[in-house]
Design a protein around this motif. Structure first.
Motif, PDB file in Angstrom:
ATOM      1  N   ALA A 181       0.853  -1.184   0.000  1.00  9.97           N
ATOM      2  CA  ALA A 181       0.000   0.000   0.000  1.00  9.97           C
ATOM      3  C   ALA A 181       0.892   1.237   0.000  1.00  9.97           C
ATOM      4  CB  ALA A 181      -0.905  -0.010   1.230  1.00  9.97           C
ATOM      5  N   LEU A 182       0.450   2.280  -0.698  1.00 10.23           N
ATOM      6  CA  LEU A 182       1.296   3.471  -0.835  1.00 10.23           C
ATOM      7  C   LEU A 182       1.683   4.081   0.514  1.00 10.23           C
ATOM      8  CD1 LEU A 182       2.726   5.299  -2.810  1.00 10.23           C
ATOM      9  CD2 LEU A 182       0.624   6.668  -3.010  1.00 10.23           C
ATOM     10  N   PRO A 183       0.756   4.218   1.481  1.00  7.61           N
ATOM     11  CA  PRO A 183       1.159   4.771   2.778  1.00  7.61           C
ATOM     12  C   PRO A 183       2.232   3.917   3.470  1.00  7.61           C
ATOM     13  CG  PRO A 183      -1.218   4.840   2.567  1.00  7.61           C
ATOM     14  CD  PRO A 183      -0.709   4.022   1.423  1.00  7.61           C
ATOM     15  N   THR A 184       2.086   2.589   3.362  1.00  8.03           N
ATOM     16  CA  THR A 184       3.085   1.694   3.958  1.00  8.03           C
ATOM     17  C   THR A 184       4.436   1.867   3.269  1.00  8.03           C
ATOM     18  OG1 THR A 184       1.383   0.068   4.494  1.00  8.03           O
ATOM     19  CG2 THR A 184       3.653  -0.719   4.438  1.00  8.03           C
ATOM     20  N   ALA A 185       4.412   1.951   1.950  1.00 11.09           N
ATOM     21  CA  ALA A 185       5.654   2.136   1.201  1.00 11.09           C
ATOM     22  C   ALA A 185       6.319   3.451   1.576  1.00 11.09           C
ATOM     23  CB  ALA A 185       5.375   2.091  -0.300  1.00 11.09           C
ATOM     24  N   TYR A 186       5.543   4.534   1.658  1.00  8.43           N
ATOM     25  CA  TYR A 186       6.097   5.827   2.058  1.00  8.43           C
ATOM     26  C   TYR A 186       6.768   5.734   3.433  1.00  8.43           C
ATOM     27  CZ  TYR A 186       4.346   8.928  -1.641  1.00  8.43           C
ATOM     28  OH  TYR A 186       4.145   9.574  -2.834  1.00  8.43           O
ATOM     29  N   HIS A 187       6.072   5.101   4.376  1.00  7.99           N
ATOM     30  CA  HIS A 187       6.617   4.990   5.736  1.00  7.99           C
ATOM     31  C   HIS A 187       7.936   4.220   5.732  1.00  7.99           C
ATOM     32  CE1 HIS A 187       6.912   4.313  10.036  1.00  7.99           C
ATOM     33  NE2 HIS A 187       6.978   3.013   9.809  1.00  7.99           N
ATOM     34  N   LEU A 188       7.967   3.087   5.051  1.00  9.80           N
ATOM     35  CA  LEU A 188       9.185   2.278   5.013  1.00  9.80           C
ATOM     36  C   LEU A 188      10.307   2.989   4.269  1.00  9.80           C
ATOM     37  CD1 LEU A 188       7.621  -1.244   4.319  1.00  9.80           C
ATOM     38  CD2 LEU A 188       8.733  -0.490   6.424  1.00  9.80           C
ATOM     39  N   LEU A 189       9.980   3.665   3.191  1.00 13.22           N
ATOM     40  CA  LEU A 189      10.992   4.393   2.433  1.00 13.22           C
ATOM     41  C   LEU A 189      11.625   5.494   3.271  1.00 13.22           C
ATOM     42  CD1 LEU A 189       9.191   4.582  -1.028  1.00 13.22           C
ATOM     43  CD2 LEU A 189      11.319   3.335  -0.547  1.00 13.22           C
ATOM     44  N   ARG A 190      10.800   6.223   4.029  1.00  9.90           N
ATOM     45  CA  ARG A 190      11.345   7.280   4.900  1.00  9.90           C
ATOM     46  C   ARG A 190      12.272   6.674   5.953  1.00  9.90           C
ATOM     47  NH1 ARG A 190       6.050   9.559   4.545  1.00  9.90           N
ATOM     48  NH2 ARG A 190       5.469   8.505   6.494  1.00  9.90           N
ATOM     49  N   THR A 191      11.878   5.527   6.509  1.00 10.98           N
ATOM     50  CA  THR A 191      12.714   4.871   7.512  1.00 10.98           C
ATOM     51  C   THR A 191      14.042   4.419   6.917  1.00 10.98           C
ATOM     52  OG1 THR A 191      10.748   4.098   8.702  1.00 10.98           O
ATOM     53  CG2 THR A 191      12.820   2.959   9.164  1.00 10.98           C
ATOM     54  N   LEU A 192      13.996   3.839   5.725  1.00 10.05           N
ATOM     55  CA  LEU A 192      15.215   3.354   5.071  1.00 10.05           C
ATOM     56  C   LEU A 192      16.143   4.503   4.687  1.00 10.05           C
ATOM     57  CD1 LEU A 192      13.616   0.550   2.856  1.00 10.05           C
ATOM     58  CD2 LEU A 192      15.200   0.205   4.764  1.00 10.05           C
ATOM     59  N   VAL A 193      15.560   5.629   4.319  1.00  9.49           N
ATOM     60  CA  VAL A 193      16.387   6.807   4.030  1.00  9.49           C
ATOM     61  C   VAL A 193      17.047   7.296   5.320  1.00  9.49           C
ATOM     62  CG1 VAL A 193      16.315   9.243   3.364  1.00  9.49           C
ATOM     63  CG2 VAL A 193      15.116   7.530   1.977  1.00  9.49           C
ATOM     64  N   HIS A 194      16.267   7.360   6.392  1.00 16.40           N
ATOM     65  CA  HIS A 194      16.794   7.817   7.683  1.00 16.40           C
ATOM     66  C   HIS A 194      17.949   6.933   8.150  1.00 16.40           C
ATOM     67  CE1 HIS A 194      16.891   9.569  11.682  1.00 16.40           C
ATOM     68  NE2 HIS A 194      16.817   8.347  12.189  1.00 16.40           N
ATOM     69  N   GLU A 195      17.837   5.600   7.922  1.00 21.32           N
ATOM     70  CA  GLU A 195      18.870   4.670   8.368  1.00 21.32           C
ATOM     71  C   GLU A 195      20.055   4.590   7.411  1.00 21.32           C
ATOM     72  OE1 GLU A 195      18.930   3.150  11.207  1.00 21.32           O
ATOM     73  OE2 GLU A 195      16.945   3.785  11.876  1.00 21.32           O
ATOM     74  N   GLY A 196      19.966   5.271   6.267  1.00 18.50           N
ATOM     75  CA  GLY A 196      21.081   5.285   5.325  1.00 18.50           C
ATOM     76  C   GLY A 196      21.066   4.178   4.304  1.00 18.50           C
ATOM     77  N   TYR A 197      20.025   3.321   4.320  1.00 17.82           N
ATOM     78  CA  TYR A 197      19.955   2.236   3.350  1.00 17.82           C
ATOM     79  C   TYR A 197      19.479   2.725   1.980  1.00 17.82           C
ATOM     80  CZ  TYR A 197      20.765  -0.967   7.178  1.00 17.82           C
ATOM     81  OH  TYR A 197      21.334  -1.625   8.242  1.00 17.82           O
ATOM     82  N   LEU A 198      18.745   3.839   1.972  1.00 16.51           N
ATOM     83  CA  LEU A 198      18.320   4.470   0.734  1.00 16.51           C
ATOM     84  C   LEU A 198      18.658   5.946   0.794  1.00 16.51           C
ATOM     85  CD1 LEU A 198      14.718   2.983   0.146  1.00 16.51           C
ATOM     86  CD2 LEU A 198      16.863   2.225  -0.913  1.00 16.51           C
ATOM     87  N   ARG A 199      18.702   6.566  -0.379  1.00 20.37           N
ATOM     88  CA  ARG A 199      18.795   8.025  -0.449  1.00 20.37           C
ATOM     89  C   ARG A 199      17.762   8.508  -1.458  1.00 20.37           C
ATOM     90  NH1 ARG A 199      21.669   9.708  -4.982  1.00 20.37           N
ATOM     91  NH2 ARG A 199      22.805   8.027  -6.044  1.00 20.37           N
ATOM     92  N   ARG A 200      17.272   9.699  -1.235  1.00 18.56           N
ATOM     93  CA  ARG A 200      16.241  10.266  -2.118  1.00 18.56           C
ATOM     94  C   ARG A 200      16.800  11.475  -2.832  1.00 18.56           C
ATOM     95  NH1 ARG A 200      10.111  12.136  -0.326  1.00 18.56           N
ATOM     96  NH2 ARG A 200       9.301  12.426  -2.465  1.00 18.56           N
ATOM     97  N   ASP A 201      16.575  11.545  -4.128  1.00 17.86           N
ATOM     98  CA  ASP A 201      17.063  12.656  -4.932  1.00 17.86           C
ATOM     99  C   ASP A 201      16.011  12.993  -5.988  1.00 17.86           C
ATOM    100  OD1 ASP A 201      18.661  14.604  -6.084  1.00 17.86           O
ATOM    101  OD2 ASP A 201      19.804  13.169  -7.280  1.00 17.86           O
ATOM    102  N   LYS A 202      15.443  14.193  -5.879  1.00 20.22           N
ATOM    103  CA  LYS A 202      14.446  14.674  -6.850  1.00 20.22           C
ATOM    104  C   LYS A 202      13.273  13.689  -6.990  1.00 20.22           C
ATOM    105  CE  LYS A 202      17.934  17.250  -9.451  1.00 20.22           C
ATOM    106  NZ  LYS A 202      18.646  17.411 -10.739  1.00 20.22           N
ATOM    107  N   GLY A 203      12.829  13.164  -5.857  1.00 20.42           N
ATOM    108  CA  GLY A 203      11.669  12.288  -5.854  1.00 20.42           C
ATOM    109  C   GLY A 203      11.955  10.844  -6.213  1.00 20.42           C
ATOM    110  N   LEU A 204      13.205  10.524  -6.508  1.00 24.98           N
ATOM    111  CA  LEU A 204      13.586   9.145  -6.854  1.00 24.98           C
ATOM    112  C   LEU A 204      14.398   8.544  -5.715  1.00 24.98           C
ATOM    113  CD1 LEU A 204      14.692   9.647 -10.575  1.00 24.98           C
ATOM    114  CD2 LEU A 204      12.435   8.960  -9.718  1.00 24.98           C
ATOM    115  N   PHE A 205      14.261   7.239  -5.539  1.00 25.68           N
ATOM    116  CA  PHE A 205      14.979   6.536  -4.483  1.00 25.68           C
ATOM    117  C   PHE A 205      16.093   5.675  -5.074  1.00 25.68           C
ATOM    118  CE2 PHE A 205      10.936   7.597  -2.627  1.00 25.68           C
ATOM    119  CZ  PHE A 205      11.253   7.962  -1.323  1.00 25.68           C
TER     120      PHE A 205
END
Length: 241
Positions: A30-54
């Motif tokens: 679900a999109l809300p779940t994906a958003y939540h997990l993506l924000r967490t992964l960015v915070h932990e350094g496993y992902l980075r976000r640039d111009k709306g792309l992960f």
């Protein structure tokens, strides 16, 4: 955790990044779940976000690197085990890096156990075939630097007695020639080591035998050379760990 891993795997499949909506769709989240997990992964350094792309972050890249290293180590251990079984001796792989002898991997069996490291291999390179083989591959300034930090000292009554005697011995070792020693490191054990070229790093594959089997030493070393030569293509990445 499982959902987060699905997101990481999905991002890894998009070399040029992907937006949250696409990642949610491809992972079935679900999109809300994906958003939540993506924000967490960015915070932990496993992902980075640039111009709306992960994209994969530094933490994920370190994790990937660690996994690749473990895979290479496994391949090396399997190759050493093959050599050990084929010859019936314990087999060692070592490198000279950061100014020290580093025994990376050992393959042995209950019937053919490795020599016990009763004196630190790093400080007794002058006494064992592994260390002598590695030092023989260095230039003279690097050898003297090593001996300044780890001077020659008697380990057994057969050990070379002083720095200059060792240096003269190393000078006589021809390029890619095996090195052997008889009870210089451990009474009751003889050892042989063959040099390997791993880029600019000195490396070696070695074996040991009980001193009562000293007549087997050179035939076993020659067989080890053959086995390593046969496996070297598949080991080219593994041995450079």
């Amino acid at each position: 955790m499982q959902r987060a891993m699905r997101l990481l795997e999905c991002v890894a499949g998009h070399r040029y990044g992907a937006p949250a909506k696409q990642l949610a769709r491809e992972t079935g989240l679900a999109l809300p779940t994906a958003y939540h997990l993506l924000r967490t992964l960015v915070h932990e350094g496993y992902l980075r976000r640039d111009k709306g792309l992960f994209f994969l972050g530094e933490a994920a890249e370190r994790l990937s690197s660690s996994g690749a290293q473990q895979k290479r180590r496994g391949a090396l251990a399997d190759a050493l085990a093959h050599c050990s079984d084929a010859i019936g001796v314990p087999v060692y792989y070592a490198m000279y890096r950061d100014g020290e002898v580093d025994v990376v991997c050992v393959a042995d069996t209950p019937g053919a156990p490795a020599v016990e490291e009763w004196a630190d291999f790093r400080t007794t390179a002058h006494a064992h075939a592994i260390g002598q083989c590695l030092l023989a591959q260095l230039d003279e300034p690097a050898r003297r630097d090593h001996l300044d930090r780890h001077p020659v000292r008697p380990v057994t009554r057969y050990t070379v007695r002083d720095d200059e005697s060792l240096l003269r011995r190393l000078e006589r070792v021809r390029r890619m020639e095996p090195v052997t020693e008889h009870q210089e490191y451990a009474l009751g054990a003889v050892c042989g080591a063959i040099p390997l070229t791993v880029g600019s790093t000195a490396a070696t594959v070695a074996l040991s035998l009980p001193a009562r089997q000293a007549d087997r030493l050179m035939p076993a070393v020659r067989q080890l050379q053959y086995e390593v030569g046969r496996l070297l293509g598949s080991l080219s990445l593994s041995i450079s760990m």
